[in-house]
Scaffold this active site. Structure first.
Site, PDB file in Angstrom:
ATOM      1  N   SER A 127      49.476   2.740  23.599  1.00  0.00           N
ATOM      2  CA  SER A 127      48.993   1.775  24.149  1.00  0.00           C
ATOM      3  C   SER A 127      49.139   0.690  24.214  1.00  0.00           C
ATOM      4  CB  SER A 127      47.379   1.312  24.168  1.00  0.00           C
ATOM      5  OG  SER A 127      46.949   0.180  24.231  1.00  0.00           O
ATOM      6  N   LYS A 129      51.793  22.841  54.873  1.00  0.00           N
ATOM      7  CA  LYS A 129      53.055  23.062  53.739  1.00  0.00           C
ATOM      8  C   LYS A 129      52.578  21.289  52.791  1.00  0.00           C
ATOM      9  CE  LYS A 129      55.391  24.459  57.415  1.00  0.00           C
ATOM     10  NZ  LYS A 129      54.393  24.468  58.369  1.00  0.00           N
ATOM     11  N   THR A 138      26.682  24.436  22.889  1.00  0.00           N
ATOM     12  CA  THR A 138      25.928  24.165  23.886  1.00  0.00           C
ATOM     13  C   THR A 138      24.920  22.721  24.698  1.00  0.00           C
ATOM     14  OG1 THR A 138      23.380  25.298  23.738  1.00  0.00           O
ATOM     15  CG2 THR A 138      25.155  26.286  24.081  1.00  0.00           C
ATOM     16  N   HIS A 139      25.500  22.130  26.232  1.00  0.00           N
ATOM     17  CA  HIS A 139      25.485  20.840  25.847  1.00  0.00           C
ATOM     18  C   HIS A 139      25.547  20.133  25.299  1.00  0.00           C
ATOM     19  CE1 HIS A 139      21.784  22.922  28.078  1.00  0.00           C
ATOM     20  NE2 HIS A 139      22.094  23.775  26.943  1.00  0.00           N
ATOM     21  N   LYS A 156      46.602   3.237  19.352  1.00  0.00           N
ATOM     22  CA  LYS A 156      46.088   4.117  20.003  1.00  0.00           C
ATOM     23  C   LYS A 156      46.950   5.282  19.933  1.00  0.00           C
ATOM     24  CE  LYS A 156      42.978   4.194  22.296  1.00  0.00           C
ATOM     25  NZ  LYS A 156      42.649   3.668  23.834  1.00  0.00           N
ATOM     26  N   TYR A 211      49.026  30.518  67.926  1.00  0.00           N
ATOM     27  CA  TYR A 211      49.924  28.769  66.849  1.00  0.00           C
ATOM     28  C   TYR A 211      48.901  27.801  67.344  1.00  0.00           C
ATOM     29  CZ  TYR A 211      53.218  25.755  64.758  1.00  0.00           C
ATOM     30  OH  TYR A 211      53.436  24.852  64.277  1.00  0.00           O
ATOM     31  N   GLU A 216      44.171  14.077  29.876  1.00  0.00           N
ATOM     32  CA  GLU A 216      43.733  13.227  31.309  1.00  0.00           C
ATOM     33  C   GLU A 216      43.855  13.555  32.222  1.00  0.00           C
ATOM     34  OE1 GLU A 216      41.904   9.230  29.780  1.00  0.00           O
ATOM     35  OE2 GLU A 216      43.823  10.046  28.065  1.00  0.00           O
TER      36      GLU A 216
HETATM   37  N1  ARG Z   1      57.456  23.204  62.498  1.00  0.00           N
HETATM   38  C1  ARG Z   1      56.450  23.740  62.961  1.00  0.00           C
HETATM   39  C2  ARG Z   1      55.289  24.440  61.811  1.00  0.00           C
HETATM   40  O1  ARG Z   1      55.275  23.791  60.588  1.00  0.00           O
HETATM   41  C3  ARG Z   1      57.539  24.884  63.232  1.00  0.00           C
HETATM   42  C4  ARG Z   1      56.660  25.941  64.473  1.00  0.00           C
HETATM   43  C5  ARG Z   1      56.716  25.330  64.835  1.00  0.00           C
HETATM   44  N2  ARG Z   1      56.674  25.783  66.900  1.00  0.00           N
HETATM   45  C6  ARG Z   1      55.912  25.344  67.439  1.00  0.00           C
HETATM   46  N3  ARG Z   1      55.157  26.083  69.404  1.00  0.00           N
HETATM   47  N4  ARG Z   1      56.413  24.171  68.226  1.00  0.00           N
HETATM   48  O2  ARG Z   1      54.338  25.150  62.171  1.00  0.00           O
END
Ligand code: ARG
Length: 456
Positions: free
Chosen positions: A273, A321, A151-152, A279, A313, A286
């Site tokens: 190294s 993504k 611990t510590h 090394k 949206y 890491e």
């Molecule tokens: N490439 C867009 C995205 O990944 C797809 C959806 C686009 N929709 C729109 N109304 N422009 O979100």
């Protein structure tokens, strides 16, 4: 798409808004979603069976073109959805132009992302179990090795190395639960939500869910197209998993140092190294520690993208993504390389045992000994504290003291105090979840059960 505009889009805008450079990764999900959609449209009499079959056949050909590198996506077509649709229309004309009936890119991208996350979760869970298995194997192979527990980062009480390693099994088991949980919420079909309000066609969403392997359909079209909780949840679970791996990484770095020397990392998992020939560096560990920072960053990124977005949206959401793809790739790679690295660890049992014998690691056991003779724990703690001070002053460890020295601090000490060892200390902790060999054996058995998917 630009019929209502007087001018072409500016080149900079085209470059700025395109996502094809990264969302091409979704082509399998996009094709699967489109084939299911076409089938459903035919079943509902919205397109003909022939059109649906032509669409499905052409989409399979396009999949093959992409798989084999014969498909060159174009930035003018913005994203994976438009690229695949344009190619489909090239191939089957009229039928291809009917595919987007009763669908919007908003529900299309949502379904693609959910399919992607579900697959990512399945892979992640497979890799988690593989790492768990490697940990359990090392624990089993070294089940009698005693080492200092810390611990510590100060030597605290002796523990079994297997007990220490199995703590990581538990962390990864919670990660399994978290990803399993995340899967339940990703397993909802958004298709049929259209752009935001639903679609004015008699479509069959249950059929789509069945075709695409979703357990449920979404209840609210506006939520369905603007929900990215499942991305955030994956990233959150991944961040916690990476946090666990970074802790294991840190221990492997410490244990493989010359100062600790409890383990040796296999040559295949260490680097050299460029200047210091002696090394042997634990770079894998890491880097895992370092990459954890980037994974946390991706979580903060998506949380911030989604913050304050009005329904439904918004293009901001395209930014869901790259961070997700990066996190999935990083976590899977880290789990995989850790499985190899852990499996190859050699334990230096003698060194770990020697570290237990240096110093005063049995001090708690001495206090417990006095408690056994009727002394209140706080008093016992004080006596042993003074005993430790005495040993340090004499340049000794507790186990080097004579029975007379012990008796000098309390008449309750008798000969049998000399038989307290790391082994008796460990064995005494036979409470559920403790480090006693019998308990660790139970943990190992439970771990093996859980890895087979059986309840404990
Ligand atoms: N490439 C867009 C995205 O990944 C797809 C959806 C686009 N929709 C729109 N109304 N422009 O979100």
């Amino acid at each position: 798409m630009r019929d209502r505009f007087k001018k072409d889009v500016d080149r900079m805008v085209r470059e700025y808004t395109a996502s094809i450079a990264f969302d091409m990764l979704l082509y399998n999900q996009d094709i699967d979603g489109s084939i299911a959609h076409a089938k459903m449209l035919a079943k509902q009499g919205i397109i003909s069976n022939k059109e649906s079959e032509d669409i499905a056949g052409a989409l399979e050909d396009i999949r093959e073109e992409i798989d084999s590198g014969r498909f060159t996506p174009s930035e003018e077509l913005e994203d994976v959805h438009m690229n695949i649709e344009a190619r489909l229309i090239e191939k089957v004309g009229e039928a291809g132009r009917r595919l987007h009936t009763a669908r919007s890119r908003n529900d299309q991208v949502a379904v693609d992302m959910r399919l992607f996350v579900k697959e990512a979760i399945a892979h992640t869970m497979e890799k988690l179990v593989e790492l768990q298995a490697a940990i359990v194997d090392v624990a089993q192979a070294n089940k009698d090795v005693i080492m200092p527990g810390y611990t510590h980062l100060q030597r605290a009480q002796p523990v079994l190395l297997a007990h220490h390693l199995l703590a990581y099994f538990e962390m990864l088991q919670r990660d399994m639960d978290r990803f399993g949980n995340c899967w339940v919420r990703a397993d909802v079909l958004p298709l049929g939500s259209g752009a935001l309000a639903g679609v004015p066609y008699d479509i069959d969403r249950e059929f789509l869910a069945g075709e695409l392997g979703f357990g449920e359909i979404s209840e609210n079209s506006m939520d369905a197209v603007s929900d990215r909780d499942f991305v955030i949840e994956y990233q959150a679970a991944a961040s916690i998993a990476m946090m666990h791996l970074s802790r294991l990484a840190e221990e492997l770095v410490l244990w493989s140092s010359q100062e600790f020397n409890f383990i040796e990392i296999d040559d295949a998992f260490a680097t050299g190294s460029s200047i210091m020939p002696q090394k042997k560096n634990p770079d894998v560990a890491e880097l895992a520690r370092g990459k954890t920072g980037r994974v946390y960053g991706n979580l903060m990124g998506i949380l911030t993208v989604m913050k304050s977005l009005p329904l439904a949206y918004n293009r901001d959401m395209q930014e869901d993504k790259e961070g997700l793809f990066d996190t999935v790739g990083t976590l899977l790679a880290t789990l995989e390389v850790f499985t190899g690295m852990v499996a190859g660890i050699r334990v230096n049992a003698d060194r770990a045992r020697a570290a237990v014998d240096e110093g005063s690691i049995l001090a708690t056991d001495l206090a417990d000994y006095l408690v056994g003779k009727g002394l209140p724990f706080r008093e016992a703690h004080g006596i042993v504290g003074r005993l430790v001070q005495h040993a340090i002053d004499g340049g000794k460890g507790l186990q080097d003291l004579t029975i007379d020295e012990y008796k000098g601090f309390s008449p309750l000490f008798e000969e049998d105090v000399l038989s307290i060892t790391a082994e008796t200390s460990v064995a005494a902790r036979a409470i559920a979840g403790g480090t006693a060999p019998a308990q660790v054996k139970k943990q190992l058995a439970r771990a093996r059960k859980l890895m087979k998917g059986e309840d404990d």
